[in-house]
Design a protein around this motif. Structure first.
Motif, PDB file in Angstrom:
ATOM      1  N   UNK A   1      26.216  55.171  31.811  1.00  0.00           N
ATOM      2  CA  UNK A   1      25.176  55.878  30.934  1.00  0.00           C
ATOM      3  C   UNK A   1      25.679  56.117  29.797  1.00  0.00           C
ATOM      4  N   UNK A   2      24.631  55.789  28.791  1.00  0.00           N
ATOM      5  CA  UNK A   2      25.028  55.747  27.449  1.00  0.00           C
ATOM      6  C   UNK A   2      25.717  57.050  26.942  1.00  0.00           C
ATOM      7  N   UNK A   3      26.516  57.054  25.793  1.00  0.00           N
ATOM      8  CA  UNK A   3      26.999  58.240  25.511  1.00  0.00           C
ATOM      9  C   UNK A   3      25.773  58.888  24.588  1.00  0.00           C
ATOM     10  N   UNK A   4      26.261  60.246  24.389  1.00  0.00           N
ATOM     11  CA  UNK A   4      25.225  61.287  23.658  1.00  0.00           C
ATOM     12  C   UNK A   4      25.001  60.381  22.220  1.00  0.00           C
ATOM     13  N   UNK A   5      26.031  60.031  21.608  1.00  0.00           N
ATOM     14  CA  UNK A   5      25.658  59.482  20.312  1.00  0.00           C
ATOM     15  C   UNK A   5      24.449  58.417  20.395  1.00  0.00           C
ATOM     16  N   UNK A   6      24.358  57.590  21.496  1.00  0.00           N
ATOM     17  CA  UNK A   6      23.244  56.908  21.638  1.00  0.00           C
ATOM     18  C   UNK A   6      21.708  57.455  21.663  1.00  0.00           C
ATOM     19  N   UNK A  30      25.243  39.043  33.239  1.00  0.00           N
ATOM     20  CA  UNK A  30      26.074  40.057  32.708  1.00  0.00           C
ATOM     21  C   UNK A  30      27.569  39.584  32.405  1.00  0.00           C
ATOM     22  N   UNK A  31      28.002  38.696  33.553  1.00  0.00           N
ATOM     23  CA  UNK A  31      29.312  38.298  33.222  1.00  0.00           C
ATOM     24  C   UNK A  31      29.599  37.426  32.433  1.00  0.00           C
ATOM     25  N   UNK A  32      28.540  36.811  31.764  1.00  0.00           N
ATOM     26  CA  UNK A  32      28.586  35.817  30.635  1.00  0.00           C
ATOM     27  C   UNK A  32      28.167  36.372  29.214  1.00  0.00           C
ATOM     28  N   UNK A  33      27.500  37.533  29.274  1.00  0.00           N
ATOM     29  CA  UNK A  33      26.990  38.112  27.979  1.00  0.00           C
ATOM     30  C   UNK A  33      28.009  38.541  27.016  1.00  0.00           C
ATOM     31  N   UNK A  34      27.666  38.437  25.825  1.00  0.00           N
ATOM     32  CA  UNK A  34      28.519  38.656  24.781  1.00  0.00           C
ATOM     33  C   UNK A  34      28.182  39.761  23.829  1.00  0.00           C
ATOM     34  N   UNK A  35      29.058  40.858  23.830  1.00  0.00           N
ATOM     35  CA  UNK A  35      28.870  41.906  22.950  1.00  0.00           C
ATOM     36  C   UNK A  35      28.687  41.597  21.516  1.00  0.00           C
ATOM     37  N   UNK A  36      29.522  40.741  20.934  1.00  0.00           N
ATOM     38  CA  UNK A  36      29.216  40.137  19.766  1.00  0.00           C
ATOM     39  C   UNK A  36      27.951  39.803  19.594  1.00  0.00           C
ATOM     40  N   UNK A  37      27.324  39.059  20.280  1.00  0.00           N
ATOM     41  CA  UNK A  37      25.819  38.306  20.081  1.00  0.00           C
ATOM     42  C   UNK A  37      24.906  39.677  19.902  1.00  0.00           C
ATOM     43  N   UNK A  38      25.297  40.754  20.868  1.00  0.00           N
ATOM     44  CA  UNK A  38      24.523  42.162  20.758  1.00  0.00           C
ATOM     45  C   UNK A  38      24.600  42.662  19.425  1.00  0.00           C
ATOM     46  N   UNK A  54      30.348  52.736  26.985  1.00  0.00           N
ATOM     47  CA  UNK A  54      31.551  52.161  27.256  1.00  0.00           C
ATOM     48  C   UNK A  54      31.874  50.872  27.125  1.00  0.00           C
ATOM     49  N   UNK A  55      30.876  49.942  27.751  1.00  0.00           N
ATOM     50  CA  UNK A  55      31.209  48.416  27.803  1.00  0.00           C
ATOM     51  C   UNK A  55      29.736  48.047  27.811  1.00  0.00           C
ATOM     52  N   UNK A  56      29.829  46.575  28.193  1.00  0.00           N
ATOM     53  CA  UNK A  56      28.343  45.779  28.088  1.00  0.00           C
ATOM     54  C   UNK A  56      27.853  46.366  29.515  1.00  0.00           C
ATOM     55  N   UNK A  57      28.593  46.582  30.525  1.00  0.00           N
ATOM     56  CA  UNK A  57      27.859  46.721  31.910  1.00  0.00           C
ATOM     57  C   UNK A  57      27.183  48.042  31.899  1.00  0.00           C
ATOM     58  N   UNK A  58      27.842  49.246  31.011  1.00  0.00           N
ATOM     59  CA  UNK A  58      27.149  50.317  30.772  1.00  0.00           C
ATOM     60  C   UNK A  58      25.581  50.110  30.145  1.00  0.00           C
ATOM     61  N   UNK A  59      25.514  49.390  29.095  1.00  0.00           N
ATOM     62  CA  UNK A  59      24.362  48.935  28.546  1.00  0.00           C
ATOM     63  C   UNK A  59      23.554  48.172  29.246  1.00  0.00           C
ATOM     64  N   UNK A  61      23.260  48.177  32.740  1.00  0.00           N
ATOM     65  CA  UNK A  61      22.444  49.074  33.816  1.00  0.00           C
ATOM     66  C   UNK A  61      21.774  50.297  33.209  1.00  0.00           C
ATOM     67  N   UNK A  62      21.905  50.716  32.135  1.00  0.00           N
ATOM     68  CA  UNK A  62      20.928  51.542  31.482  1.00  0.00           C
ATOM     69  C   UNK A  62      19.797  50.820  31.265  1.00  0.00           C
ATOM     70  N   UNK A  63      19.802  49.654  30.675  1.00  0.00           N
ATOM     71  CA  UNK A  63      18.520  48.742  30.295  1.00  0.00           C
ATOM     72  C   UNK A  63      17.840  48.494  31.754  1.00  0.00           C
ATOM     73  N   UNK A  64      18.705  48.055  32.732  1.00  0.00           N
ATOM     74  CA  UNK A  64      17.916  47.742  34.095  1.00  0.00           C
ATOM     75  C   UNK A  64      17.360  48.688  34.761  1.00  0.00           C
ATOM     76  N   UNK A  65      18.134  50.297  34.708  1.00  0.00           N
ATOM     77  CA  UNK A  65      17.446  51.125  35.385  1.00  0.00           C
ATOM     78  C   UNK A  65      16.164  51.597  34.686  1.00  0.00           C
ATOM     79  N   UNK A  66      16.255  51.624  33.288  1.00  0.00           N
ATOM     80  CA  UNK A  66      15.299  52.205  32.641  1.00  0.00           C
ATOM     81  C   UNK A  66      13.933  51.290  32.920  1.00  0.00           C
TER      82      UNK A  66
END
Length: 205
Positions: A1-6, A30-38, A54-59, A61-66
């Motif tokens: 879940x994203x942080x409140x700041x998001x 997901x395993x190969x995705x790069x935060x640097x690219x994001x 929190x990390x790229x997995x957090x982003x 699954x937020x995207x997937x669930x939305x």
């Protein structure tokens, strides 16, 4: 879940960050995705990313669930259009999922998810149809289903039927991408399997 700041970000900045994440997860699993690219695509500092997630997995699954929530609303609409026919609605949803996805990024995002599936990803995907047994969406789906078509004894059987057809749909999506089937081939196979469920596997005595 994203942080409140998001969630405190202006809508345009949230949209920009989510679009950047979707583009990256469409490029790679997901395993190969790069935060640097994001962060490069979103034009933000790397440290800012961790203020929102929190990390790229957090982003991820937020995207997937939305997106699964949006598909759930689409499925409910299709159920209404088909007068609660669960099988015809599943066939129509399957068709729309393959043919009517709005852009290439979204198609590739789901393709990567289904080719690199985990139990958590499967749970997110099947939530389109079943949510969870206590959710408002699940109650709405079970209320919309035309029970006159079904050989059931109570509403618990309806939930079991939803879980069965959702599992068949999920497996067919995985086989479509892993077997590199055309959209037409995948839809025909899914329609055949849904009709087998609809008609029953045993001959009528």
């Amino acid at each position: 879940m994203p942080k409140q700041t998001f969630f405190n970000l202006p809508e345009s900045k949230r949209h920009n960050l989510i679009a950047a994440a979707e583009k990256e997860f469409a490029r790679a699993p997901l395993s190969e995705a790069s935060i640097a690219n994001i962060v490069k695509e979103a034009c933000i500092a790397r440290g800012s990313f961790y203020q929102y997630f929190e990390d790229k997995e957090d982003a991820y699954f937020f995207l997937l669930n939305q997106q699964m929530k949006e598909r759930n609303m689409q499925f409910i609409s299709i159920l209404r259009e088909n007068n609660g026919d669960i099988i015809e609605s599943m066939i129509e949803m399957y068709h729309q999922f393959l043919i009517v996805l709005p852009d290439e990024n979204e198609r590739d995002f789901f393709k990567n998810a289904l080719l690199n599936v985990t139990h958590k990803m499967e749970d997110s995907f099947t939530s389109i149809f079943e949510g969870n047994s206590s959710s408002e969406q699940m109650k709405e789906v079970t209320n919309l289903i035309n029970k006159n078509h079904l050989n059931i004894s109570d509403d618990k059987d309806v939930i079991r039927i939803i879980k069965i057809v959702a599992a068949v749909a999920f497996r067919n999506f995985v086989e479509k991408y892993s077997g590199e089937l055309s959209d037409e081939e995948a839809i025909n196979i899914f329609r055949m399997e849904m009709n087998l469920l609809k008609n029953g596997l045993y001959k009528k005595k």
